[in-house]
Scaffold this motif. Structure first.
Motif, PDB file in Angstrom:
ATOM      1  N   ALA A   1      36.250  15.523 -94.463  1.00 47.94           N
ATOM      2  CA  ALA A   1      37.492  15.229 -95.169  1.00 47.94           C
ATOM      3  C   ALA A   1      38.710  15.710 -94.395  1.00 47.94           C
ATOM      4  O   ALA A   1      39.821  15.211 -94.598  1.00 47.94           O
ATOM      5  CB  ALA A   1      37.467  15.873 -96.551  1.00 47.94           C
TER       6      ALA A   1
ATOM      7  N   GLU B   1      39.296   6.675 -98.819  1.00 45.29           N
ATOM      8  CA  GLU B   1      38.989   8.021 -98.337  1.00 45.29           C
ATOM      9  C   GLU B   1      37.505   8.342 -98.530  1.00 45.29           C
ATOM     10  O   GLU B   1      36.869   8.932 -97.656  1.00 45.29           O
ATOM     11  CB  GLU B   1      39.855   9.052 -99.068  1.00 45.29           C
ATOM     12  CG  GLU B   1      39.616  10.497 -98.627  1.00 45.29           C
ATOM     13  CD  GLU B   1      39.994  10.747 -97.162  1.00 45.29           C
ATOM     14  OE1 GLU B   1      39.654  11.825 -96.660  1.00 45.29           O
ATOM     15  OE2 GLU B   1      40.613   9.865 -96.536  1.00 45.29           O
TER      16      GLU B   1
ATOM     17  N   ARG C   1      35.586   6.526 -95.853  1.00 45.65           N
ATOM     18  CA  ARG C   1      35.768   7.142 -94.540  1.00 45.65           C
ATOM     19  C   ARG C   1      34.901   8.385 -94.389  1.00 45.65           C
ATOM     20  O   ARG C   1      34.194   8.567 -93.382  1.00 45.65           O
ATOM     21  CB  ARG C   1      37.245   7.504 -94.321  1.00 45.65           C
ATOM     22  CG  ARG C   1      37.566   8.012 -92.923  1.00 45.65           C
ATOM     23  CD  ARG C   1      39.011   8.495 -92.843  1.00 45.65           C
ATOM     24  NE  ARG C   1      39.218   9.686 -93.663  1.00 45.65           N
ATOM     25  CZ  ARG C   1      38.912  10.916 -93.273  1.00 45.65           C
ATOM     26  NH1 ARG C   1      38.357  11.137 -92.101  1.00 45.65           N
ATOM     27  NH2 ARG C   1      39.137  11.941 -94.076  1.00 45.65           N
TER      28      ARG C   1
END
Length: 360
Positions: free
Chosen positions: A175, A187, A190
């Motif tokens: 993160a 997010e 990812r």
């Protein structure tokens, strides 16, 4: 077919079963043994992944579990969308562009490993290499990479407390990494992709170790590769076919009653492909149990097949080529260390060594 036979000698166990039928029972699953039927299962919508295929980890805190469902467990439009977004980052051209950076990592790791006359190439070189390459790819700062190498070693181990503890640590650190694989990724997507890279990206560790061990067992092939370095890309394909580490694919489930090569598979039954067996099918490969570095080993399933063909295959190929080339150059008299024997860990899913101590 019994698990004990597969663990003891997967090549022999699958060979016997393959000559009897294209599909066999292994515990609760059907295992596909022949190349044609394997390609069918990996592309036919009658065999699909499901929630039962996902990496279920009750020992991982609940808040991390959404990140465990990677592209390799997705199907259909969802899988196609994500793969389309990230595929450009893993193209052969991108892998070639990374070649100088990977070569520098290879040389640095060998510098660190070769401090004594004897070195464990698995522990000190092959295992840390994939994680170092992943760190380079996603932009992990050098100061943080020792921690990521610990994660990589835990994931390469495949199970146990260290593996479970590494998962939330990887996700937390991912993160904070500014990796970009397509502007439309959320997010969560990812971070999940970084976890996927760590999980799937350990394959070169065992492939490199298996390849070195295979070359040591075939001195004529080793000598030829030294004499003709241009054979290396072709040799890597043959070594992937002959001693690739991935033994079984993620199970798929029959969506209806299916007749597969004359074998009836009931609806709902789990089906996996034996990559090792398919890659040694004499219906496709002449004299398949012989390692032949001049063989054009096209069509092997070392990186699977179809929609889930390994996204990182180009990167794995470059890593393996550079690693083997460097080992042959740095160890002109490469040989097993005194007392070292090729001992494989009992793992039905991965063909891997316990150690690879060499001198030279």
């Amino acid at each position: 077919m019994e698990f004990s036979d597969v663990l003891a000698d997967p090549v022999a166990a699958y060979r016997r079963a393959r000559e009897e039928a294209p599909v066999a029972r292994l515990g609760p699953m059907w295992v596909v043994l022949r190349h044609a039927e394997a390609r069918t299962v990996l592309t036919d919508q009658r065999f699909a992944l499901s929630a039962a295929s996902y990496l279920q980890r009750p020992d991982v805190p609940e808040r991390y579990r959404p990140y465990l469902r990677t592209m390799q467990e997705m199907e259909g439009a969802e899988h196609q969308r994500l793969r389309r977004l990230v595929a450009p980052s893993f193209s052969p051209r991108e892998a070639e562009a990374m070649r100088p950076r990977i070569a520098a990592i290879v040389e640095r790791l060998l510098d660190e490993a070769v401090r004594d006359k004897e070195v464990d190439l698995l522990r000190d070189f092959a295992t840390p290499l994939p994680m170092e390459v992943i760190c380079e790819l996603i932009g992990v700062p050098p100061a943080d990479r020792p921690r990521w190498r610990v994660y990589g070693a835990a994931v390469a181990g495949g199970h146990g407390k260290a593996f479970a503890e590494a998962i939330p640590a990887i996700i937390d650190d991912a993160a904070n990494v500014d990796a970009r694989f397509g502007g439309e990724l959320t997010e969560t997507e990812r971070v999940t992709l970084v976890w996927h890279l760590v999980l799937a990206g350990q394959v070169p560790a065992n492939l490199i170790a298996n390849a070195v061990a295979a070359l040591l067992e075939h001195p004529a092939q080793l000598a030829e590769l030294r004499e003709v370095p241009a054979l290396m890309p072709q040799a890597v394909e043959e070594l992937t076919r002959w001693c690739g580490p991935q033994l079984l694919t993620i199970p798929r489930y029959a969506q209806q009653d299916v007749n597969l090569g004359g074998v009836p598979i009931p609806k709902g039954d789990p089906v996996t492909v034996s990559i090792l067996s398919a890659n040694r099918d004499p219906r496709v490969f002449d004299d398949p149990d012989t390692l032949d570095l001049r063989r054009v080993a096209t069509g092997h399933l070392g990186y699977a097949h179809g929609p889930h063909f390994c996204l990182g295959a180009p990167l794995a190929r470059v890593q393996t080529e550079l690693a083997l080339s460097a080992v042959l150059r740095r160890f002109p008299d490469l040989a097993p260390a005194p007392g070292e024997e090729a001992r494989r860990l009992p793992d039905p899913g991965t063909w891997r060594l316990a150690s690879l101590r060499v001198v030279g």
